[in-house]
Motif scaffolding. Structure first.
Motif, PDB file in Angstrom:
ATOM      1  N   ALA A  97      -3.890   5.786  -4.279  1.00  0.00           N
ATOM      2  CA  ALA A  97      -5.161   6.487  -4.504  1.00  0.00           C
ATOM      3  C   ALA A  97      -4.927   7.789  -5.259  1.00  0.00           C
ATOM      4  O   ALA A  97      -5.843   8.585  -5.416  1.00  0.00           O
ATOM      5  CB  ALA A  97      -5.841   6.791  -3.167  1.00  0.00           C
ATOM      6  N   CYS A  98      -3.694   8.011  -5.715  1.00  0.00           N
ATOM      7  CA  CYS A  98      -3.342   9.335  -6.246  1.00  0.00           C
ATOM      8  C   CYS A  98      -2.823   9.237  -7.672  1.00  0.00           C
ATOM      9  O   CYS A  98      -1.874   8.510  -7.947  1.00  0.00           O
ATOM     10  CB  CYS A  98      -2.281   9.953  -5.344  1.00  0.00           C
ATOM     11  N   PRO A  99      -3.427   9.961  -8.633  1.00  0.00           N
ATOM     12  CA  PRO A  99      -2.959   9.908 -10.027  1.00  0.00           C
ATOM     13  C   PRO A  99      -1.506  10.346 -10.196  1.00  0.00           C
ATOM     14  O   PRO A  99      -0.789   9.819 -11.050  1.00  0.00           O
ATOM     15  CB  PRO A  99      -3.897  10.881 -10.748  1.00  0.00           C
ATOM     16  N   LEU A 100      -1.079  11.288  -9.379  1.00  0.00           N
ATOM     17  CA  LEU A 100       0.298  11.774  -9.516  1.00  0.00           C
ATOM     18  C   LEU A 100       1.289  10.771  -8.925  1.00  0.00           C
ATOM     19  O   LEU A 100       2.384  10.580  -9.462  1.00  0.00           O
ATOM     20  CB  LEU A 100       0.420  13.156  -8.854  1.00  0.00           C
ATOM     21  N   CYS A 101       0.906  10.102  -7.848  1.00  0.00           N
ATOM     22  CA  CYS A 101       1.742   9.010  -7.320  1.00  0.00           C
ATOM     23  C   CYS A 101       1.889   7.947  -8.413  1.00  0.00           C
ATOM     24  O   CYS A 101       2.988   7.470  -8.683  1.00  0.00           O
ATOM     25  CB  CYS A 101       1.107   8.328  -6.115  1.00  0.00           C
ATOM     26  N   LEU A 102       0.773   7.563  -9.013  1.00  0.00           N
ATOM     27  CA  LEU A 102       0.805   6.519 -10.038  1.00  0.00           C
ATOM     28  C   LEU A 102       1.755   6.905 -11.168  1.00  0.00           C
ATOM     29  O   LEU A 102       2.581   6.121 -11.622  1.00  0.00           O
ATOM     30  CB  LEU A 102      -0.600   6.266 -10.587  1.00  0.00           C
ATOM     31  N   ALA A 128       0.858  -1.185   0.000  1.00  0.00           N
ATOM     32  CA  ALA A 128       0.000   0.000   0.000  1.00  0.00           C
ATOM     33  C   ALA A 128       0.895   1.235   0.000  1.00  0.00           C
ATOM     34  O   ALA A 128       1.772   1.369   0.839  1.00  0.00           O
ATOM     35  CB  ALA A 128      -0.871   0.005   1.249  1.00  0.00           C
ATOM     36  N   TYR A 129       0.651   2.127  -0.956  1.00  0.00           N
ATOM     37  CA  TYR A 129       1.423   3.377  -0.965  1.00  0.00           C
ATOM     38  C   TYR A 129       0.512   4.522  -0.545  1.00  0.00           C
ATOM     39  O   TYR A 129      -0.417   4.896  -1.254  1.00  0.00           O
ATOM     40  CB  TYR A 129       2.029   3.626  -2.344  1.00  0.00           C
ATOM     41  N   TYR A 130       0.778   5.067   0.622  1.00  0.00           N
ATOM     42  CA  TYR A 130      -0.021   6.177   1.135  1.00  0.00           C
ATOM     43  C   TYR A 130       0.457   7.511   0.581  1.00  0.00           C
ATOM     44  O   TYR A 130      -0.326   8.442   0.415  1.00  0.00           O
ATOM     45  CB  TYR A 130       0.061   6.232   2.665  1.00  0.00           C
ATOM     46  N   GLY A 131       1.779   7.606   0.337  1.00  0.00           N
ATOM     47  CA  GLY A 131       2.321   8.909  -0.030  1.00  0.00           C
ATOM     48  C   GLY A 131       2.124   9.879   1.107  1.00  0.00           C
ATOM     49  O   GLY A 131       2.063   9.479   2.276  1.00  0.00           O
ATOM     50  N   CYS A 132       1.933  11.139   0.760  1.00  0.00           N
ATOM     51  CA  CYS A 132       1.835  12.126   1.841  1.00  0.00           C
ATOM     52  C   CYS A 132       0.426  12.670   2.012  1.00  0.00           C
ATOM     53  O   CYS A 132      -0.034  12.891   3.126  1.00  0.00           O
ATOM     54  CB  CYS A 132       2.791  13.268   1.572  1.00  0.00           C
ATOM     55  N   LEU A 133      -0.277  12.868   0.896  1.00  0.00           N
ATOM     56  CA  LEU A 133      -1.509  13.658   0.986  1.00  0.00           C
ATOM     57  C   LEU A 133      -2.689  12.910   1.605  1.00  0.00           C
ATOM     58  O   LEU A 133      -3.665  13.516   2.013  1.00  0.00           O
ATOM     59  CB  LEU A 133      -1.899  14.165  -0.404  1.00  0.00           C
ATOM     60  N   LEU A 134      -2.600  11.607   1.671  1.00  0.00           N
ATOM     61  CA  LEU A 134      -3.698  10.831   2.241  1.00  0.00           C
ATOM     62  C   LEU A 134      -3.734  10.988   3.767  1.00  0.00           C
ATOM     63  O   LEU A 134      -4.802  10.909   4.372  1.00  0.00           O
ATOM     64  CB  LEU A 134      -3.487   9.359   1.865  1.00  0.00           C
ATOM     65  N   GLU A 148       6.117   8.169   2.634  1.00  0.00           N
ATOM     66  CA  GLU A 148       7.018   9.254   2.233  1.00  0.00           C
ATOM     67  C   GLU A 148       6.652   9.694   0.812  1.00  0.00           C
ATOM     68  O   GLU A 148       6.063   8.931   0.057  1.00  0.00           O
ATOM     69  CB  GLU A 148       8.479   8.801   2.310  1.00  0.00           C
ATOM     70  N   CYS A 149       7.030  10.896   0.464  1.00  0.00           N
ATOM     71  CA  CYS A 149       6.574  11.506  -0.786  1.00  0.00           C
ATOM     72  C   CYS A 149       7.256  10.917  -2.024  1.00  0.00           C
ATOM     73  O   CYS A 149       8.431  10.576  -2.000  1.00  0.00           O
ATOM     74  CB  CYS A 149       6.820  13.005  -0.724  1.00  0.00           C
ATOM     75  N   CYS A 150       6.492  10.841  -3.116  1.00  0.00           N
ATOM     76  CA  CYS A 150       7.006  10.334  -4.397  1.00  0.00           C
ATOM     77  C   CYS A 150       7.652  11.426  -5.244  1.00  0.00           C
ATOM     78  O   CYS A 150       8.152  11.160  -6.319  1.00  0.00           O
ATOM     79  CB  CYS A 150       5.872   9.722  -5.201  1.00  0.00           C
ATOM     80  N   GLY A 151       7.586  12.663  -4.774  1.00  0.00           N
ATOM     81  CA  GLY A 151       8.118  13.770  -5.566  1.00  0.00           C
ATOM     82  C   GLY A 151       7.029  14.688  -6.087  1.00  0.00           C
ATOM     83  O   GLY A 151       7.276  15.841  -6.420  1.00  0.00           O
ATOM     84  N   GLY A 152       5.811  14.168  -6.203  1.00  0.00           N
ATOM     85  CA  GLY A 152       4.657  14.994  -6.574  1.00  0.00           C
ATOM     86  C   GLY A 152       4.893  15.784  -7.845  1.00  0.00           C
ATOM     87  O   GLY A 152       5.438  15.264  -8.830  1.00  0.00           O
ATOM     88  N   TYR A 153       4.486  17.040  -7.833  1.00  0.00           N
ATOM     89  CA  TYR A 153       4.497  17.861  -9.043  1.00  0.00           C
ATOM     90  C   TYR A 153       5.887  18.307  -9.452  1.00  0.00           C
ATOM     91  O   TYR A 153       6.049  18.932 -10.507  1.00  0.00           O
ATOM     92  CB  TYR A 153       3.594  19.079  -8.848  1.00  0.00           C
TER      93      TYR A 153
HETATM   94  S1  SF4 Z   1       1.785  12.499  -5.676  1.00  0.00           S
HETATM   95 FE1  SF4 Z   1       1.110  13.607  -4.179  1.00  0.00          FE
HETATM   96  S2  SF4 Z   1       0.236  12.398  -2.666  1.00  0.00           S
HETATM   97 FE2  SF4 Z   1       1.313  11.257  -4.010  1.00  0.00          FE
HETATM   98  S3  SF4 Z   1       3.102  11.049  -2.679  1.00  0.00           S
HETATM   99 FE3  SF4 Z   1       3.394  12.369  -4.224  1.00  0.00          FE
HETATM  100  S4  SF4 Z   1       3.025  14.335  -3.487  1.00  0.00           S
HETATM  101 FE4  SF4 Z   1       2.330  12.844  -2.127  1.00  0.00          FE
END
Ligand code: SF4
Ligand code: SF4
Ligand code: SF4
Ligand code: SF4
Lengths: 264, 127
Positions: free
Chosen positions: A227-232, A148-154, A191-196
């Motif tokens: 759950a995040c298009p940008l993470c994907l 499961a990847y939560y990333g940060c925003l969840l 932890e964050c994937c790098g996002g935008y």
């Molecule tokens: S895309 Fe967004 S929610 Fe997903 S980890 Fe990266 S910054 Fe966080």
């Protein structure tokens, strides 16, 4: 059938259609009616924490107000969920902000954070119940090790999002168990994937998303869910790993027998 | 130092920078640590001192990912990301100071890039 207001957000209408369509299809089977408000606007993707900025919060408030008419407002994109919950948290605690928004939007009454906001995973946990979900599974993910990847925003800031323990979450792992899979716990899951930053600094996005995938692979994962298009996007395009990445709603639909191709 | 600018940043962030005990945990947990010239704890410290000019001119403003790790993990509840955001807004709110202009966008895209990345970048980089 319980009725909720459903806010898809802009990306779910375009690049992340799987996240949206399978969420809707599964809700129907689980006895939840999701009603999309008319003329919703993009939430902006990132919450502006500045106390003296109102305009960037208005679209989230409009969406929240639409949620007042049903049992609550459901979102599925991590980023929408984050923006909408932070807006709701702040407007409930900041009278001046509520009044400014009221004047901007010409509301008869100020909106003060009355709407309950649910991430789709919370809907599964708190309204449907993971036990009940489990009973409806026809295609269990037997023997599959799923990260499961939560990333940060969840999860963060946990004060406002109040979804789960921000450092030791269980909601997605419980979801994985409910659909018959085996959750994999790994260090980088929140932890964050790098996002935008992928827009202007591919190297940084590669470093972050590579670290996430390597950490999940090291713990033996067969696949990773988000759950995040940008993470994907980051995990698929920037990480350098070819471990499969899916939206959690794709697995949900597959488990419920709503996807034609079945389990691979 | 420009007293008004410091006051305005404090108002914008809503953060009391004097609560910081300089433990450095925000910086230790920051995923952009290596890319930043000034780190989250330095934003907090330099705003407290009113040493804001170097921050306003630094690329570090555009390296924060808004991951809220520093906000979650600061033991004093300082919320450093809100300070970074307040300084960034102070920079981009000035006429002609946008970090991203629409003409730059097409070259950054590919077929899979989600809209979310574009709108978020606009929200962070421009006014
Ligand atoms: S895309 Fe967004 S929610 Fe997903 S980890 Fe990266 S910054 Fe966080
Ligand atoms: S967070 Fe994303 S998908 Fe959600 S509305 Fe905003 S930008 Fe669009
Ligand atoms: S919110 Fe920004 S400053 Fe804070 S840890 Fe994340 S990237 Fe670093
Ligand atoms: S974690 Fe908090 S207290 Fe520690 S240096 Fe950062 S802002 Fe200061």
């Amino acid at each position: 059938m319980e009725t909720f207001t459903y806010y898809p957000g802009c990306t779910l209408r375009t690049k992340a259609k799987e996240l949206d369509t399978y969420a809707r299809a599964a809700a129907e089977v689980l006895g939840i009616s999701l009603v999309e408000p008319e003329n919703w606007q993009c939430c902006g993707g990132a919450y502006t924490t500045a106390t003296n900025e109102v305009s960037t919060k208005l679209s989230a408030v409009r969406t929240l107000m639409a949620g007042k008419e049903t049992k609550g407002l459901v979102t599925v994109c991590s980023a929408c969920h984050n923006v909408i919950k932070q807006t709701n948290y702040d407007i409930a605690r900041n009278e001046a902000m509520a009044v400014k928004v009221q004047r901007y939007l010409g509301l008869e009454e100020a909106y003060k954070g009355e709407t309950m906001v649910y991430h789709y995973l919370e809907l599964l946990r708190d309204v449907v119940g993971f036990d009940k979900l489990k009973e409806k599974v026809v295609n269990p993910f037997k023997g599959k090790k799923i990260a499961a990847y939560y990333g940060c925003l969840l999860l963060r800031p946990s004060k406002a999002l109040a979804m789960d323990n921000p450092e030791n979450p269980v909601i997605m792992e419980d979801f994985i168990r409910a659909i018959g899979g085996t959750p994999v716990i790994y260090a980088q899951r929140n932890e964050c994937c790098g996002g935008y930053i992928t827009m202007e600094d591919k190297a940084q996005a590669a470093k972050r998303s590579g670290a996430v995938m390597a950490s999940a692979e090291e713990m033996g994962a067969d696949m990773i869910i988000t759950a995040c298009p940008l993470c994907l996007y980051n995990l698929k395009k920037n990480s350098g790993s070819d471990m499969p990445v899916y939206y959690f709603t794709e697995l949900l639909a597959e488990a419920l027998g709503l996807k034609e191709d079945g389990n691979e | 130092m420009n007293k008004n600018e410091k006051d305005w940043i404090d108002i914008t962030s809503g953060v009391n920078v004097r609560k910081c005990m300089r433990c450095g945990k925000c910086t230790a947990t920051c995923p952009s640590y290596a890319e930043m010239e000034y780190h989250p704890h330095q934003f907090v410290y330099m705003v407290e001192k009113g040493d804001i000019e170097p921050l306003l001119n630094s690329d570090s403003l555009y390296k924060c990912l808004t991951c809220f790790a520093c906000v979650e993990r600061c033991p004093r509840g300082v919320e450093p990301a809100k300070v970074v955001e307040a300084v960034r807004l102070t920079a981009v709110r000035k006429q002609g100071n946008n970090h991203l202009i629409p003409d730059q966008i097409p070259a950054m895209l590919d077929d899979d890039m989600p809209q979310q990345a574009i709108v978020t970048a606009f929200r962070k980089y421009t006014k």
